[in-house]
Design a protein around this motif. Structure first.
Motif: not given
Length: 199
Positions: A148-164
């Motif tokens: 999950v991108g914290t500087d834009d609306e971006f997400s990819h994949g499924a599973g445990q979340e990694v944000r940055g």
């Protein structure tokens, strides 16, 4: 152009600083960027055949060819190729990946900060996540995580979340080390373990 500006006036002793790209210093990464800009589609195929289809060997050959004894001469060569439109036979998004990842390979060890347009980083990251590690991408590295991108609306994949920040996610799936605290979420330990294990 931004990297050229960042490196103008760099102290001579700084050119041998180890980059984030294992085995290359910042001068060698710059030489790689010169080589990549000069590589045509037909030339790429010929070189790959000559290297026995070994991408690492081909890259090393290109660095040797473009590395000048004086880093300022390599920087001048980089300035001369900035306007070129030749490219290896790969989607244009790979040029963004190269620019962002290799730019940070150089900048971060030199403590040079640079802001990027989030939309452009998102394009590079999305492409990189569709590309297998066998071809230099990060698809397998990201498997099992939701990025999950914290500087834009971006997400990819499924599973445990990694944000940055997306630039850090791009570096991470490219196998580069990311400063502690830049990535957060319950998926960080497993994600970073996969990065450390390599492709």
């Amino acid at each position: 152009m931004a990297l050229l500006q960042d490196l103008n006036g760099l102290a001579p002793t700084k050119w041998q600083t180890s980059s984030l790209c294992v085995g290359w210093d910042v001068h060698q990464v710059l030489a790689h960027l010169v080589d990549a800009a000069c590589t045509t589609r037909l030339g790429f195929i010929g070189r790959l055949v000559a290297s026995g289809f070994d991408f690492d060997k081909d890259n090393a050959t290109g660095v040797t060819k473009e590395l000048r004894a004086d880093p300022q001469e390599t920087l001048a060569a980089f300035a001369a190729v900035l306007g070129r439109t030749s490219t290896p036979p790969a989607p244009l998004a790979t040029r963004l990946v190269e620019a962002f990842v290799h730019g940070e390979d150089i900048r971060r060890p030199l403590l040079i900060g640079r802001d990027y347009r989030a939309a452009h980083v998102a394009t590079a990251l999305a492409h990189h996540l569709k590309t297998g590690t066998k071809f230099g991408g990060g698809r397998e590295t990201a498997e099992g995580s939701r990025l999950v991108g914290t500087d834009d609306e971006f997400s990819h994949g499924a599973g445990q979340e990694v944000r940055g920040p997306m630039i850090d996610l791009l570096l991470a799936v490219s196998g580069r080390p990311v400063q502690a605290g830049r990535l957060t979420g319950e998926g960080v330990p497993g994600f970073t373990a996969r990065i450390a294990a390599g492709p």
